[in-house]
Design an enzyme around this catalytic site. Structure first.
Site, PDB file in Angstrom:
ATOM      1  N   GLY A 297       0.835  -1.200   0.000  1.00  0.00           N
ATOM      2  CA  GLY A 297       0.000   0.000   0.000  1.00  0.00           C
ATOM      3  C   GLY A 297       0.867   1.247   0.000  1.00  0.00           C
TER       4      GLY A 297
ATOM      5  N   THR B  65       5.031   1.861   6.077  1.00  0.00           N
ATOM      6  CA  THR B  65       3.665   1.360   6.216  1.00  0.00           C
ATOM      7  C   THR B  65       2.865   2.272   7.120  1.00  0.00           C
ATOM      8  OG1 THR B  65       2.225  -0.337   7.131  1.00  0.00           O
ATOM      9  CG2 THR B  65       4.436  -0.299   8.001  1.00  0.00           C
TER      10      THR B  65
ATOM     11  N   ASP C 128       0.489   1.279   8.699  1.00  0.00           N
ATOM     12  CA  ASP C 128       0.066   0.441   9.828  1.00  0.00           C
ATOM     13  C   ASP C 128       1.020   0.547  11.015  1.00  0.00           C
ATOM     14  OD1 ASP C 128      -2.161  -0.501   8.501  1.00  0.00           O
ATOM     15  OD2 ASP C 128      -1.089  -2.198   7.628  1.00  0.00           O
TER      16      ASP C 128
ATOM     17  N   GLY D 134      -6.350  -0.660   9.673  1.00  0.00           N
ATOM     18  CA  GLY D 134      -5.641  -1.459  10.662  1.00  0.00           C
ATOM     19  C   GLY D 134      -6.326  -2.799  10.833  1.00  0.00           C
ATOM     20  N   ARG D 135      -5.660  -3.823  10.366  1.00  0.00           N
ATOM     21  CA  ARG D 135      -6.273  -5.148  10.390  1.00  0.00           C
ATOM     22  C   ARG D 135      -6.056  -5.794  11.745  1.00  0.00           C
ATOM     23  NH1 ARG D 135      -7.380  -8.500   5.960  1.00  0.00           N
ATOM     24  NH2 ARG D 135      -6.515  -6.859   4.658  1.00  0.00           N
TER      25      ARG D 135
ATOM     26  N   GLU E  48     -10.487  -1.124  11.299  1.00  0.00           N
ATOM     27  CA  GLU E  48     -11.298  -1.874  10.333  1.00  0.00           C
ATOM     28  C   GLU E  48     -11.358  -3.358  10.685  1.00  0.00           C
ATOM     29  OE1 GLU E  48      -9.520  -1.522   6.409  1.00  0.00           O
ATOM     30  OE2 GLU E  48      -7.533  -1.921   7.216  1.00  0.00           O
TER      31      GLU E  48
ATOM     32  N   LEU F   3      -7.921   7.423   1.555  1.00  0.00           N
ATOM     33  CA  LEU F   3      -7.385   8.771   1.756  1.00  0.00           C
ATOM     34  C   LEU F   3      -6.343   8.798   2.862  1.00  0.00           C
ATOM     35  CD1 LEU F   3     -10.769  10.499   1.186  1.00  0.00           C
ATOM     36  CD2 LEU F   3      -8.718  10.822  -0.213  1.00  0.00           C
ATOM     37  N   GLN F   4      -6.413   7.851   3.785  1.00  0.00           N
ATOM     38  CA  GLN F   4      -5.411   7.780   4.851  1.00  0.00           C
ATOM     39  C   GLN F   4      -3.998   7.595   4.313  1.00  0.00           C
ATOM     40  OE1 GLN F   4      -7.216   5.250   8.346  1.00  0.00           O
ATOM     41  NE2 GLN F   4      -8.286   4.801   6.458  1.00  0.00           N
ATOM     42  N   ARG F   5      -3.888   7.033   3.135  1.00  0.00           N
ATOM     43  CA  ARG F   5      -2.545   6.823   2.619  1.00  0.00           C
ATOM     44  C   ARG F   5      -2.204   7.741   1.455  1.00  0.00           C
ATOM     45  NH1 ARG F   5      -4.161   0.847   0.535  1.00  0.00           N
ATOM     46  NH2 ARG F   5      -4.725   1.445  -1.572  1.00  0.00           N
TER      47      ARG F   5
END
Lengths: 409, 409
Positions: free
Chosen positions: A14, A137, A139, A182-183, A238, A289-291
């Site tokens: 990503g 990342t 994350d 965030g998984r 998420e 949009l976060q990335r």
């Protein structure tokens, strides 16, 4: 020991708001180093490497290179290929064919694993080369490094969204559920709380995947906040699921890494809360949009992204290999840091969750330790690239001639 | 003719990024006018008016008032009540009880209708008062006025999102569907195209509710763009539906005005496109952030919002009533405008769609006329309020004593 030849750099996974800053750092470092004769970009990361889709980065206009620092997303294109054994052998063929002695790969834990596998294969062959991973990342889940370039800017955007959407919820007197990427790790979700200027600012509740709460507990948390303030903002990862219940929002589709696609938890949870409390619930999924939302880039994040790219090239030329560049924290406040390195093996395929003790006992907020850690990464804003809607800069991507037969994967 | 007494101002409907700037304009105008003795804010708009939940705006700290210009969403709270006959009579009682001679209401067409009804009732009574509507809506669908305060900033955010998320889609080589607010009018969706710095910048295709296209046509449009660029960004209004097909994404829930809740069209359309083209489709719903993401406020929008609030108060004190303040365009480039007025009756309950001739024949983009109209409203950025995550300013809301019995609606 001096090693002269060509270099390849790729971007993976990503994209982030600052991943191009790492690339710019690498290119600008290489400009001054005689050991790197040609610097190639792998177009679409691993895909480009395997298919010999390489562009000559030294032919890019230096002004464009400098401007690309502020352009979000992967300027070379990205890829989510997980290389298999035969892919690695193909990569070695490409390296030999193009006299590539340096390989740099920018990505998260899956990508650092790919990097490590290439490094191992190179070591076991007679082809001398140096392999350096560049961390990236949103994350923030790479181990060893203090933080991951890309995280601070994503966190800044997510935190701003929570602040602003809080005013919207307050104006209506509603519940608002914000879905943050965030998984398995809640760094980004926790960051929305860490940025709060005072304890009663939104988001009032944050739920990280590291700690599950029951349906009853969450509803009770929300009701309490709503009773106190007349509105409530809840940020959830998420990957959120209630304790003892299945994840309700997993799609049956999978991404290129084989992970199930997530998304929709805010809408689902909003419906749950609306039904339980009788209060209208709105929701916003912050999404891609976060990335890429570059108008509110974090300055520290931008600086670090640039530095890890630059350092990767410099240290590789200095003789280091099989490492990923890291950020080492020197001081919390004022935040001070410098680049370090760790062996690729330590980071490949590993991920770092938010420590349990950085989440409060109730599992609905982060602790002061988290705030101390996180806040410096997002509070300062970088200048905006493009307030006037002029064209975003773009690489020209001068593709070089292939030397091998086409590759069938 | 001089009229001295108190004034009430309320904020109504969906908040915007600049609705508080209108309030600040009104307050700051009233500071200098002897005719307005007390200036009350109706807390949660019509709800506050009917329930006598009024706050004394002259008691607010002047520095906070000034700072509130840059704070998004309705600082007094908002409401979506549609007043009925008995509500209007109650409003008159409140006006008499508090010697209110001026009523200002900030909102869209439904709110201007409420305003008009109050104005009519006042005229038919022996209570002399002046009623002035202040325009506000991100939908930009009020008639007569050149544009609606709130639109430019929402449009700027939506356009930035499309630019940035375009780079994300390009990096992956995917389709990206962006869902923009707009039930029946496509002003905001069209604006994402109007801001493009060059013809091949994203979004490549925009679909406004004013023109429906067939499923086959849209899929063919997208395939063509994807074949040309290797990715495609498609912006659609939340009210999107294919020609000849039912709206697929309407929720069975309704909002306070009785409108069905929308949302989810981007996800749905992404699935349709992924299946039809075989190309991975991502999606982003811009959601509530369109009306509150204040870090990228449009300067023109901010100036106009402030001006309509200020003008409303000044012109009411000068003797005007039963009007809504408008923006009159003097020149396209450089954009020049001034405040005007129109009778409330002309705007109450009316809405303005994008003219058919401002949408191209294929129904997948806007024309140069649209761009000429729209671009000046969003290109310039206002300063950011809060780059360092300090507290957002907030009104103190000094509630005054009630004088009437509680109201049962």
């Amino acid at each position: 020991m001096s090693l002269t030849g060509n270099a390849i750099i790729g971007q993976s996974g990503g994209p982030t708001i600052v991943i191009n800053a790492s690339l710019v750092g690498a290119i600008q470092a290489a400009w001054d180093l005689d050991e790197i004769q040609h610097f190639y970009g792998a177009i679409h990361g691993m895909d480009g490497l395997l298919n010999e889709q390489l562009c000559d980065l030294f032919r890019e206009d230096p002004d464009v290179v400098e401007a690309m620092k502020l352009v979000p997303s992967a300027g070379l294109g990205t890829s989510r290929i997980k290389p298999k054994e035969q892919d690695l052998e193909r990569a070695m063929e490409v390296f030999r064919a193009h006299d590539v002695r340096y390989f740099f790969y920018t990505g998260g834990d899956d990508s650092q694993l790919a990097c490590h596998m290439i490094s191992e294969l190179a070591k076991s062959s007679d082809w001398e080369m140096r392999v350096v991973g560049i961390p990236k990342t949103i994350d923030n889940n790479l181990v060893v490094t203090d933080c991951c370039p890309g995280f601070g800017s994503a966190a800044r955007y997510a935190a701003l969204c929570c602040q602003y959407v809080g005013r919207d919820a307050e104006a209506f007197g509603t519940l608002e559920v914000v879905e943050v990427m965030g998984r398995h790790e809640g760094w980004l979700t926790g960051a929305t709380s860490a940025a709060r200027p005072e304890p009663d600012a939104p988001p009032h509740l944050v739920y990280l995947p590291e700690v599950q709460v029951t349906r009853q507990q969450l509803i009770s948390d929300v009701q309490e906040v709503y009773d106190r303030y007349g509105f409530a903002v809840i940020a959830v990862s998420e990957g959120f699921a209630f304790a003892g219940e299945d994840q309700s929002t997993t799609s049956d589709k999978v991404d290129e890494f084989g992970h199930s696609r997530l998304g929709g938890v805010a809408q689902w949870l909003g419906d749950v809360l609306e039904e339980a409390t009788g209060v209208r619930a709105r929701n916003d999924k912050l999404g891609n949009l976060q990335r890429c939302f570059a108008a509110t880039t974090s300055q520290v994040d931008l600086d670090q992204a640039y530095a890890v790219g630059r350092t990767a090239v410099e240290w590789a030329v200095d003789g280091q290999t099989d490492i990923m560049i890291t950020i080492e924290r020197e001081n919390d406040d004022p935040y001070q840091w410098e680049c370090g390195a760790t062996s690729l093996m330590t980071v490949a395929g590993e991920s770092k969750a938010v420590p349990r003790e950085w989440i409060n006992e109730a599992g609905n907020d982060v602790t002061e330790e988290f705030v101390t850690y996180c806040k410096p990464l997002l509070v300062g804003r970088a200048c905006e690239l493009d307030p006037g809607f002029s064209s975003l800069p773009k690489f020209s991507l001068h593709v070089i001639e292939t030397k091998l037969d086409a590759y069938e994967r």
